[in-house]
Design an enzyme around this catalytic site. Structure first.
Site, PDB file in Angstrom:
ATOM      1  N   ASP A  36       0.854  -1.189   0.000  1.00  0.00           N
ATOM      2  CA  ASP A  36       0.000   0.000   0.000  1.00  0.00           C
ATOM      3  C   ASP A  36       0.890   1.239   0.000  1.00  0.00           C
ATOM      4  OD1 ASP A  36      -1.759   2.066   0.535  1.00  0.00           O
ATOM      5  OD2 ASP A  36      -2.227   1.397   2.571  1.00  0.00           O
ATOM      6  N   ASN A  38      -0.105   4.518  -0.492  1.00  0.00           N
ATOM      7  CA  ASN A  38      -0.681   5.805  -0.088  1.00  0.00           C
ATOM      8  C   ASN A  38      -1.396   5.758   1.259  1.00  0.00           C
ATOM      9  OD1 ASN A  38      -3.033   4.458  -0.660  1.00  0.00           O
ATOM     10  ND2 ASN A  38      -3.654   5.759  -2.376  1.00  0.00           N
ATOM     11  N   ASP A  40      -4.058   3.974   2.348  1.00  0.00           N
ATOM     12  CA  ASP A  40      -5.509   3.809   2.455  1.00  0.00           C
ATOM     13  C   ASP A  40      -5.923   2.385   2.784  1.00  0.00           C
ATOM     14  OD1 ASP A  40      -5.037   2.493   0.078  1.00  0.00           O
ATOM     15  OD2 ASP A  40      -6.453   3.674  -1.120  1.00  0.00           O
ATOM     16  N   ASP A  44      -1.548  -0.874  -4.134  1.00  0.00           N
ATOM     17  CA  ASP A  44      -1.695  -0.037  -5.326  1.00  0.00           C
ATOM     18  C   ASP A  44      -0.426  -0.081  -6.160  1.00  0.00           C
ATOM     19  OD1 ASP A  44       0.071   1.641  -3.837  1.00  0.00           O
ATOM     20  OD2 ASP A  44      -1.638   2.648  -2.929  1.00  0.00           O
ATOM     21  N   ASP A 217      -7.544 -13.883 -18.842  1.00  0.00           N
ATOM     22  CA  ASP A 217      -8.493 -14.447 -17.891  1.00  0.00           C
ATOM     23  C   ASP A 217      -9.557 -15.261 -18.632  1.00  0.00           C
ATOM     24  OD1 ASP A 217      -9.565 -14.424 -15.074  1.00  0.00           O
ATOM     25  OD2 ASP A 217     -11.272 -13.511 -16.091  1.00  0.00           O
ATOM     26  N   GLU A 276      -5.088 -18.434 -19.011  1.00  0.00           N
ATOM     27  CA  GLU A 276      -5.708 -19.069 -17.856  1.00  0.00           C
ATOM     28  C   GLU A 276      -6.826 -19.937 -18.431  1.00  0.00           C
ATOM     29  OE1 GLU A 276      -8.498 -18.453 -13.979  1.00  0.00           O
ATOM     30  OE2 GLU A 276      -8.857 -17.515 -15.906  1.00  0.00           O
TER      31      GLU A 276
END
Length: 541
Positions: A36, A38, A40, A44, A217, A276
């Protein structure tokens, strides 16, 4: 690992063009849970950038990033609302470009997800389709049908969603739309040429930004059987396990992958496509990696093999044989963001960790490409006791025990609670709580311990890299005691694995290169510890 050849090609790591993907080690980053940047509480792109030196030091060749596109997060990013932008919780498009550029400076290639089977129900196309009504060109982008019954009150067929319940949702105007996953993920209609054009444009967008490939995907799911027959229809053409499914592994998907391969080949730097694809057999899976299709396909048959020597040997040999029929490399994967972590699958606790460490050496010793899911290099187990209020995986609708939250808990970077370095000091709590017991499993702790699982992975990837002359040297099985595996590659490399709960003795193949647990070597005999693996430099090579 393939030797890099310097070129002037843009977009490849350090501007290189090789067949790097044939024996690469690729690290999967589940962006929400990696780092993380930032504060929050959600991982990210800034957090990923901050940890690129760690990945470079680990020795991997490439990083695969799970979706970071604009999304309402009904399925944590696999419901895409805009394929050409970054969701604000993950950063900005500028952050994505900076991440790719910085990864290349570290010698790391970047693979991103593309989700072509379905969009979000918040995608502009689906909103337009809903507004336009039955019979409109907008609805031709998705799979809309009239229902059965006197007033169309029954779904068009008996298909069920992978996440549980029926695979159809009815709109107020009476038409039904198909969603093989969550209702918020309407399936696209790949019979419509507009879908092909749009996704080729999406791929070009990210290739032009510099990414080195795509993980596709549900690569087996875009094309549905003609007429959308019921699962019990006599003309069913595919079986996955024991379930007849006319919406998976249809032959038409291969035309899509051939077109995408031509697009990838038009770019410099060996950009790749990774399927996948859940297929009923390794032979069917090999169809996805024929010379004019994709470069790799995940080998889920290996992932789902129980901890048992005969089973592993059979899957390994069949995987090598079938991929070899089309000249493709095999991939090996032990865990990912959709399955329970293999430490837990292999028995949890001390037993599970011993087996996971041995499985790491087995996997990294095989010919082909290996995938490492974030945290497996730390020996992280599945988190099985998450509080109910944190469990939001839509797959739990099908089966409470099938939820994927436990393998997605953020990874620990240092020993300091409560965030273990995942976020910023004083920042928000992680989106999934981290066990208080994870301090000793943190990167910080394990880097200081030469016997740790992280140190084992770092050393294994280093030795694998030093053995580059092996390349794709074929595997030759050696005679070994019951409950064990032994093979050689290139004449000079031997891997032995004891998959039993007892010590096993065998003739010493040579000098120990690396071991998940040190064997006792005396007078030409090696005593392998229970659930352990050893790499050897062959004495007579």
């Amino acid at each position: 690992m393939t030797e890099l050849v310097e070129t002037s090609c843009p977009g490849g790591a350090a501007g290189t063009a090789t067949r790097w993907w044939r024996d690469a080690v690729i690290y999967q980053v589940y962006v929400r849970s990696f780092a993380d940047g930032n504060g929050d509480g959600i991982g990210d792109l800034l957090g990923v950038r901050s940890r690129l030196p760690y990945l470079a030091d680990l020795g991997v060749d490439a990083v695969w990033l799970t979706p970071f596109y604009t999304s309402p997060m009904a399925d944590f990013g696999y419901d895409v609302a805009d394929y050409r932008d970054v969701d604000p919780i993950f950063g900005t498009l500028a952050d994505a470009a900076a991440l790719v550029e910085e990864a290349h400076r570290h010698g790391l290639r970047v693979i991103v997800d593309v989700v072509p089977n379905h969009t979000s129900d918040q995608h502009a196309w689906f909103r337009q389709a809903v507004a336009a009504g039955p019979g409109s060109p907008e609805r031709e982008r998705y799979v809309f049908r009239q229902g059965k019954g006197e007033n169309g009150e029954l779904p068009p067929n008996d298909w069920e969603s992978i996440f549980g319940g029926r695979a159809w949702t009815r709109l107020p105007d009476g038409e039904w739309y198909l969603h093989l996953f969550a209702p918020e993920q309407p399936d696209l209609n790949w019979d419509n040429p507009e879908i092909h054009e749009e996704f080729e444009a999406v791929l070009r967008f990210w290739l032009d930004l510099g990414v080195d490939g795509f993980r596709i995907d549900v690569a087996h799911g875009m094309v549905k059987a003609a007429g959308l027959p019921d699962v019990g229809h006599p003309d069913q053409v595919r079986m996955i396990g024991t379930d007849v499914v006319p919406f998976f592994d249809q032959d038409g998907v291969h035309d899509i992958h051939r077109a995408w391969r031509r697009l990838l080949d038009s770019y410099p730097g060996e950009r790749i496509g990774v399927a996948e694809a859940w297929a009923p057999s390794p032979r069917r899976l090999a169809h996805y990696v024929r010379p004019d299709e994709l470069h790799q396909a995940f080998n889920f048959h290996f992932l789902t093999t129980p901890w048992e020597a005969a089973g592993f040997r059979a899957v390994i040999q069949e995987s090598l044989d079938t991929a070899g029929l089309v000249g493709a490399p095999t991939t090996w994967v032990l865990s990912n963001h959709d399955v329970k972590r293999h430490v837990t699958r292999y028995g949890d606790g001390g037993t599970g960790l011993r087996r996971a460490r041995a499985a790491a050496l087995l996997t990294l010793g095989l010919p082909g490409s290996a995938y490492v899911y974030q945290g497996e290099e730390l020996g992280l187990p599945e988190v099985l006791d998450l509080p109910e209020e944190f469990l939001h995986d839509p797959q739990r609708l099908r089966d409470p025990d099938a939820g994927r939250d436990g393998c997605r808990v953020p990874i620990p970077w240092d020993e300091t609670e409560p965030h273990f370095g995942f976020g910023l000091p004083g920042g928000e709590d992680p989106w999934l709580p981290m066990p208080a017991s994870w301090g000793p499993l943190s990167v910080e702790t394990q880097l200081a311990d030469p016997a740790s699982t992280l140190s084992l992975y770092r050393r294994a990837i280093e030795v694998r890299r030093s053995l580059r002359p092996l390349g794709e040297a074929p595997l030759e099985w050696l005679t070994s005691p019951e409950g064990t595996l032994a093979f050689t590659r290139g004449g000079g490399f031997v891997c032995t694995v004891n998959l039993t709960g007892e010590p096993v003795e065998l003739p010493t193949p040579g000098r120990v290169l690396l071991a998940s647990e040190e064997p006792l070597v005396t007078a030409g005999t090696a005593r392998l510890a229970p659930d352990s693996a050893v790499w050897w430099e062959r004495r007579d090579a």
